[in-house]
Every structure is written in C-alpha cells, then in structure tokens.
Design an enzyme around this catalytic site. Structure first.
Site, PDB file in Angstrom:
ATOM      1  N   HIS A  46      86.577  64.520  39.100  1.00  0.00           N
ATOM      2  CA  HIS A  46      86.482  64.058  40.491  1.00  0.00           C
ATOM      3  C   HIS A  46      85.043  64.240  40.979  1.00  0.00           C
ATOM      4  O   HIS A  46      84.463  65.326  40.824  1.00  0.00           O
ATOM      5  CB  HIS A  46      87.438  64.858  41.372  1.00  0.00           C
ATOM      6  N   ILE A  51      98.238  59.001  42.549  1.00  0.00           N
ATOM      7  CA  ILE A  51      98.719  60.385  42.651  1.00  0.00           C
ATOM      8  C   ILE A  51     100.075  60.413  41.958  1.00  0.00           C
ATOM      9  O   ILE A  51     100.893  59.500  42.138  1.00  0.00           O
ATOM     10  CB  ILE A  51      98.878  60.813  44.120  1.00  0.00           C
ATOM     11  N   GLY A  78      85.588  51.987  34.031  1.00  0.00           N
ATOM     12  CA  GLY A  78      85.773  52.647  32.736  1.00  0.00           C
ATOM     13  C   GLY A  78      84.525  53.183  32.068  1.00  0.00           C
ATOM     14  O   GLY A  78      84.501  53.333  30.848  1.00  0.00           O
ATOM     15  N   ASN A  90      83.401  56.241  32.285  1.00  0.00           N
ATOM     16  CA  ASN A  90      83.769  57.549  31.710  1.00  0.00           C
ATOM     17  C   ASN A  90      84.623  57.371  30.459  1.00  0.00           C
ATOM     18  O   ASN A  90      84.451  58.083  29.474  1.00  0.00           O
ATOM     19  CB  ASN A  90      84.506  58.405  32.748  1.00  0.00           C
ATOM     20  N   ASN A  98      91.536  65.702  35.044  1.00  0.00           N
ATOM     21  CA  ASN A  98      90.874  64.642  35.804  1.00  0.00           C
ATOM     22  C   ASN A  98      89.429  65.042  36.064  1.00  0.00           C
ATOM     23  O   ASN A  98      89.091  66.229  36.047  1.00  0.00           O
ATOM     24  CB  ASN A  98      91.607  64.447  37.140  1.00  0.00           C
TER      25      ASN A  98
END
Ligand code: GRF
Length: 192
Positions: free
Chosen positions: A109, A92, A14, A16, A107
């Site tokens: 990535h 997903i 966590g 981010n 999102n």
C-alpha cells in the site's frame, strides 16, 4: 529451496506484478502459478506474455461481495498457493476469503500505514504537507489496508514534489521492495 507457489491478484496497470515476474518467477524455486484479475487489464497481458496462466473474474452487478469472494476462493484453492500476493487488486475481502487463506495474503500500500488508508495517498500527503511518505507491505485482513505490518520503506517529501512525482518515486521503490520481501517470506517458510 522447495517449490513455493504464488497466486497474484492484480486489477490494473500491473507494474508491481511485472517486477515480481521479472525478479522472482521460476527463480530459486518460486513460481507464479496463476494471475487473477477482476478487470480486463494490463495485468492479464503481462501474465500471458510471461506464459503464466491468467484468470479473468469480473464482478457482476448482481453479485454480493461475499458471492464474488466465494467464487474467487474456489478458483484459487486448486492452485494450493503458499502466498497470495495483492498487486494493485482494488477490492476489500469478506471473511469467507480471508479465513480460507488466513495469514497467507499480503498487500503493498503506497503510504506509511496506518496513515492514509484507501485511495489518493500521494495527494493526501501533499495536502497535509507531510515531510515523510513511503510504502507498506502488510498482511491482509477484513479491514481496508489493515492487517499486521511486515515492512515499510520511507522517503523524504521534497519541496518540489507533487502527487505525480511521489507516485513515480514510490512505485520505483516498490518494484524492488515487494519482490525482496516476498523472497524473504519464501525463504523463511522453506527454512521452518
Ligand atoms: C501501487 O501503488 C501499489 O502500492 C498499490 O496499487 C498500485 C499498483 O500499481 N497497491 P501497479 O498496478 O502495480 O502499477
């Protein structure tokens, strides 16, 4: 700026999520209204420490992906989010979830998509001897790390880099980059 509601889905450490709480929550009309985790994770602790409601929705073995997503959707709908932010949410989604929040799920990535979808991106960059690496913010669709790209940040891969140093560098970039892009999306939406 009007009230702009974020729902954050986060499964793990966590960091981010923390940067979004620190840089955006209750600032400029932006509110993280709930954090949902599928794991008993650090993300929940971070949310609780910031006085943000947290929901824990583990996936049961007997549940299909679709069944889980229907529950997740039902949990989120009452919050009427403007944006659903994935911050290390390791799942997903099935169409039932994506269609309910079409164009509202983003999102981050850790690769220069479309390169290196999936896991272990930093090691794969080292193995391929790539000279460039980076991170991508994208809309989420039903495919793994697919969906329209919103923004990317690039870094040079240096001769002494390892998967660990790349992960550190990329994460420290993400902690500024993700909140900055989310803020821009909020501003854009309120100006429309
Ligand atoms: C980050 O590398 C992000 O790019 C990816 O998952 C990781 C989450 O890390 N989607 P953290 O839990 O935010 O520390």
């Amino acid at each position: 700026m009007n009230n702009y509601k974020l729902v954050i889905l986060s499964s793990g450490y966590g960091s981010n999520l923390q940067s979004i709480i620190d840089k955006l929550h209750l600032q400029d009309g932006i509110e993280v209204c709930v954090i949902v985790s599928d794991k008993a994770s650090q993300s929940i602790t971070r949310g609780l420490l910031a006085n943000i409601p947290c929901l824990f929705l583990p996936k049961r073995k007997s549940q299909s992906r679709e069944e889980y997503d229907k529950l997740l959707k039902a949990l989120i709908i009452p919050f009427a989010p403007d944006l659903i932010v994935l911050a290390g949410f390791m799942r997903i989604f099935s169409p039932v979830f994506i269609r309910a929040f079409e164009g509202k799920i983003i999102n981050i990535h850790p690769s220069l998509l479309p390169k290196y979808k999936g896991l272990n991106t930093h090691q794969r960059v080292i193995d391929a001897k790539d000279k460039m690496h980076g991170t991508t913010i994208h809309y989420v669709d039903e495919t793994l790390d697919g969906g329209e790209i919103i923004a990317q940040k690039r870094i040079d891969v240096l001769p002494f880099d390892t998967a660990e140093t790349l992960e550190q560098t990329i994460k420290s970039i993400e902690h500024t980059f993700y909140p900055e892009i989310i803020r821009k999306l909020c501003l854009k939406a309120t100006l429309l």
